[in-house]
Design a protein around this motif. Structure first.
Motif, mmCIF file in Angstrom:
data_model
loop_
_atom_site.group_PDB
_atom_site.id
_atom_site.type_symbol
_atom_site.label_atom_id
_atom_site.label_comp_id
_atom_site.label_asym_id
_atom_site.label_seq_id
_atom_site.Cartn_x
_atom_site.Cartn_y
_atom_site.Cartn_z
ATOM 1 N N ARG A 188 0.784 -1.073 -0.291
ATOM 2 C CA ARG A 188 -0.145 0.250 0.046
ATOM 3 C C ARG A 188 0.881 1.245 -0.113
ATOM 4 O O ARG A 188 0.560 2.239 -0.882
ATOM 5 N N GLY A 189 1.848 1.376 0.887
ATOM 6 C CA GLY A 189 2.775 2.655 0.867
ATOM 7 C C GLY A 189 3.641 2.800 -0.518
ATOM 8 O O GLY A 189 3.349 3.929 -0.885
ATOM 9 N N ALA A 190 3.925 1.724 -0.954
ATOM 10 C CA ALA A 190 4.785 1.777 -2.200
ATOM 11 C C ALA A 190 3.944 2.170 -3.411
ATOM 12 O O ALA A 190 4.261 3.116 -4.192
ATOM 13 N N LEU A 191 2.711 1.584 -3.459
ATOM 14 C CA LEU A 191 1.819 1.958 -4.712
ATOM 15 C C LEU A 191 1.303 3.251 -4.487
ATOM 16 O O LEU A 191 1.138 4.087 -5.450
ATOM 17 N N THR A 192 0.774 3.411 -3.317
ATOM 18 C CA THR A 192 0.252 5.126 -3.080
ATOM 19 C C THR A 192 1.442 6.022 -3.334
ATOM 20 O O THR A 192 0.881 7.018 -3.831
ATOM 21 N N GLY A 193 2.581 5.754 -2.886
ATOM 22 C CA GLY A 193 3.621 6.758 -2.940
ATOM 23 C C GLY A 193 3.867 6.927 -4.672
ATOM 24 O O GLY A 193 4.060 8.166 -4.960
ATOM 25 N N LEU A 194 3.902 5.724 -5.457
ATOM 26 C CA LEU A 194 3.916 5.922 -6.754
ATOM 27 C C LEU A 194 3.016 6.720 -7.269
ATOM 28 O O LEU A 194 3.172 7.706 -8.619
ATOM 29 N N SER A 195 1.655 6.427 -6.909
ATOM 30 C CA SER A 195 0.541 7.063 -7.664
ATOM 31 C C SER A 195 0.584 8.743 -7.431
ATOM 32 O O SER A 195 0.358 9.636 -8.105
ATOM 33 N N VAL A 196 0.800 8.962 -5.996
ATOM 34 C CA VAL A 196 0.703 10.334 -5.684
ATOM 35 C C VAL A 196 1.940 11.004 -6.280
ATOM 36 O O VAL A 196 1.897 12.192 -6.406
ATOM 37 N N ALA A 197 3.203 10.360 -6.309
ATOM 38 C CA ALA A 197 4.356 11.077 -6.958
ATOM 39 C C ALA A 197 3.860 11.358 -8.502
ATOM 40 O O ALA A 197 4.091 12.532 -8.820
ATOM 41 N N ALA A 198 3.110 10.377 -9.067
ATOM 42 C CA ALA A 198 2.577 10.706 -10.594
ATOM 43 C C ALA A 198 1.732 11.984 -10.384
ATOM 44 O O ALA A 198 1.820 12.994 -11.375
ATOM 45 N N GLN A 199 1.049 12.014 -9.514
ATOM 46 C CA GLN A 199 -0.058 13.307 -9.050
ATOM 47 C C GLN A 199 0.831 14.584 -9.149
ATOM 48 O O GLN A 199 0.366 15.496 -9.608
ATOM 49 N N TRP A 200 1.833 14.664 -8.324
ATOM 50 C CA TRP A 200 2.652 15.974 -8.127
ATOM 51 C C TRP A 200 3.401 16.297 -9.287
ATOM 52 O O TRP A 200 3.270 17.422 -9.578
ATOM 53 N N ILE A 201 3.874 15.400 -10.060
ATOM 54 C CA ILE A 201 4.314 15.430 -11.614
ATOM 55 C C ILE A 201 3.387 16.182 -12.397
ATOM 56 O O ILE A 201 3.506 17.036 -13.228
ATOM 57 N N PHE A 202 1.827 15.715 -12.522
ATOM 58 C CA PHE A 202 0.965 16.149 -13.291
ATOM 59 C C PHE A 202 0.730 17.542 -12.630
ATOM 60 O O PHE A 202 0.387 18.594 -13.463
ATOM 61 N N ASN A 203 0.464 17.833 -11.338
ATOM 62 C CA ASN A 203 0.518 19.220 -10.647
ATOM 63 C C ASN A 203 1.574 19.893 -11.154
ATOM 64 O O ASN A 203 1.213 21.283 -11.600
ATOM 65 N N ALA A 204 2.931 19.924 -11.348
ATOM 66 C CA ALA A 204 3.748 20.682 -11.824
ATOM 67 C C ALA A 204 3.674 21.104 -13.345
ATOM 68 O O ALA A 204 4.009 22.221 -13.734
ATOM 69 N N THR A 205 3.377 19.986 -14.021
ATOM 70 C CA THR A 205 2.952 20.043 -15.528
ATOM 71 C C THR A 205 1.739 20.999 -15.745
ATOM 72 O O THR A 205 1.966 22.013 -16.652
ATOM 73 N N ALA A 206 0.652 20.829 -15.257
ATOM 74 C CA ALA A 206 -0.361 21.645 -15.405
ATOM 75 C C ALA A 206 -0.312 23.085 -15.135
ATOM 76 O O ALA A 206 -0.344 24.062 -15.620
ATOM 77 N N SER A 207 0.623 23.287 -13.765
ATOM 78 C CA SER A 207 0.843 24.559 -13.210
ATOM 79 C C SER A 207 1.925 25.511 -14.258
ATOM 80 O O SER A 207 1.826 26.506 -14.579
ATOM 81 N N PHE A 208 2.853 24.447 -14.886
ATOM 82 C CA PHE A 208 3.659 24.913 -15.780
ATOM 83 C C PHE A 208 3.395 25.526 -17.159
ATOM 84 O O PHE A 208 3.443 26.545 -17.643
ATOM 85 N N ILE A 209 2.215 24.578 -17.589
ATOM 86 C CA ILE A 209 1.780 24.909 -19.117
ATOM 87 C C ILE A 209 0.859 25.590 -19.069
ATOM 88 O O ILE A 209 0.594 26.470 -20.197
ATOM 89 N N PHE A 210 0.024 26.166 -17.923
ATOM 90 C CA PHE A 210 -1.162 26.936 -17.960
ATOM 91 C C PHE A 210 -0.703 28.307 -18.387
ATOM 92 O O PHE A 210 -1.351 28.975 -19.102
ATOM 93 N N PRO A 211 -0.021 28.938 -17.679
ATOM 94 C CA PRO A 211 0.420 30.471 -18.157
ATOM 95 C C PRO A 211 0.881 30.756 -19.301
ATOM 96 O O PRO A 211 0.529 31.649 -20.294
ATOM 97 N N ILE A 212 1.578 29.469 -19.991
ATOM 98 C CA ILE A 212 2.034 29.533 -21.344
ATOM 99 C C ILE A 212 0.939 29.601 -22.130
ATOM 100 O O ILE A 212 0.755 29.971 -23.172
#
Length: 475
Positions: free
Chosen positions: A390-414
């Motif tokens: 549970r910890g490992a898979l939750t960590g992987l999924s949430v890590a991907a979510q943070w990458i999507f967070n950074a991507t959406a925040s980066f591309i939005f103003p552009i």
């Protein structure tokens, strides 16, 4: 009756302590919006002399480090336990808060923001997981959703304190006080956790059955319930005894599908545009003609709507299936983005009408995101994955979510600069695809214990089920 009341109070106290991590998470992600206007001033005026490039580095360093934090902490929590991992994270939070407040230079600030980000990412993975393992099945949705409530409350506190401190203080270094306040929830988290028991499921997974049973006696309303749940946990652990390790995760079809679902849900949650609105609402409103001061005040409106929507979402979770809520929320977000794009197209000239209509569309989108998408995302991250990883898979999924967070925040103003109103039609199309993904792939999790849910998911996803009736089960 007395035991039921005592159990409810004790579990509630546990949740309050643990969600101090979520409060720190929310405050740290929200406070930077008020600190940056002071930090861009030259050092002679109390700032750090940030340029547009270093301003982006300071902002994004937290988000990128959060992806690392969720991944690393997700792995270590399976080995060392949820509670003890959170105690360590509280110290990391404190170091990051003090470090950012005292940072003498831009490199030091970026480094300390990364330290904070590591703690934010770890807390985002661990807090919902810990609560879900402590909560009775009937209260799991309500209690895990307190995590989202504390995140948006932390953001609201940051917005309000930013505005108040900026008005009442003439000090050019007031931004350091804003950042230092983040240490308060870290102290509360670290000190409070020493009075919180370890997760009974983690204890049982380490063969510490007697300790696990003692914890269940404290957090369940009857001896019968505690005994029955303990038997389910032991049975589940016995079945998993010969299936440990990452090799089994990627060999077993149902686990691969769960991981992909977890990653897909992170994409859906972030590409609603929630953080684009939370970070860039002033920029959107200034393009409609609204003054800077009014646009900054509107950020408080964002925070108020987020808190009120989360309250409503917690109420709804106990009454409606998870799938239905998630799909309804995404459908409403599609309409809100289309409405915002239409407003910006129909009113080419700056006007108060355009500003107010645009603000109404933004608040409508945030209402449905924070009511029917974001709380459900964190709840599902705490429910979907099997105990042994549970910890490992939750960590992987949430890590991907943070990458999507950074991507959406980066591309939005552009996108906003290059495409204007069409940006929001693009987000509407993305959310329509997310809606189809949820309809096709998301299983229903409402009403089952974690052990019963695990057996159900292994049976249905292992058999190749997708969006059929067997994935829509509601207990």
């Amino acid at each position: 009756m007395a035991k039921v009341t005592a159990e409810r109070k004790f579990v509630t106290k546990i949740v309050i302590v643990v969600t101090m991590g979520a409060l720190a998470f929310g405050y740290d992600t929200g406070v930077i919006s008020g600190a940056l206007p002071f930090m861009i001033r030259p050092p002679s005026q109390g700032g750090l002399g940030l340029t547009p490039l270093t301003e982006g580095l300071v902002t994004s360093s937290l988000v990128l480090a959060a992806a690392v934090g969720s991944l690393v902490c997700g792995h270590f929590t399976d080995r060392y336990g949820r509670r003890d991992s959170l105690i360590v994270l509280s110290l990391v939070f404190l170091v990051g808060a003090v470090g950012t407040a005292m940072a003498p230079s831009i490199p030091a600030m970026v480094a300390m923001r990364a330290v904070l980000g590591f703690a934010v990412g770890g807390a985002s993975a661990l807090v919902p997981m810990f609560i879900s393992e402590m909560a009775p099945a009937g209260r799991r949705a309500t209690l895990v959703s307190q995590n989202e409530m504390m995140i948006v409350t932390g953001q609201l506190i940051a917005y309000v304190l930013n505005a108040v401190l900026a008005v009442v203080s003439d000090s050019p270094a007031i931004w350091r006080v804003m950042l230092l306040i983040a240490g308060v929830p870290a102290l509360l988290l670290g000190s409070g956790l020493f009075f919180v028991p370890r997760s009974p499921r983690w204890l049982a997974s380490k063969g510490r059955h007697e300790e696990a049973r003692q914890v269940l006696d404290l957090i369940r309303s009857s001896d019968t319930q505690a005994r029955k749940e303990m038997a389910q946990i032991i049975e589940n652990n016995d079945e998993e005894e010969n299936r440990k390790g990452w090799g089994d995760v990627f060999r077993e079809r149902w686990m691969r599908r769960l991981l992909l679902i977890g990653i897909g849900l992170g994409f859906a949650a972030q590409f609603t545009g929630v953080n684009a609105f939370m970070y860039f609402t002033p920029i959107i409103l200034r393009q409609t003609g609204m003054q800077t001061e009014a646009a900054l005040t509107a950020m408080i409106g964002n925070g108020l709507v987020a808190v009120a929507a989360t309250f409503a979402g917690i109420w709804m979770m106990n009454r409606y299936p998870r799938r239905t809520m998630f799909m309804g929320g995404l459908g409403a977000v599609v309409l809100a983005h289309m409405a915002l794009g239409t407003v910006l197209l129909l009113f080419p000239a700056a006007s108060m009408t355009k500003s107010l209509l645009a603000l109404a569309c933004i608040l409508l989108a945030l209402l449905f995101i924070q009511m029917m998408v974001s709380p459900l995302y964190w709840l599902l991250m705490s429910e979907l994955f099997p105990m042994r990883v549970r910890g490992a898979l939750t960590g992987l999924s949430v890590a991907a979510q943070w990458i999507f967070n950074a991507t959406a925040s980066f591309i939005f103003p552009i996108m906003l600069h290059a495409m204007g109103a069409a940006t929001f039609f693009g987000f509407a199309a993305i959310n329509a695809c997310s809606l189809l993904f949820v309809m096709k792939c998301l299983p229903e999790t409402k009403g089952m214990t974690l052990e019963a849910l695990e057996r159900y998911l292994e049976k249905t996803l292992g058999a190749g089920a997708t969006g059929g009736d067997n994935l829509r089960r509601v207990s």
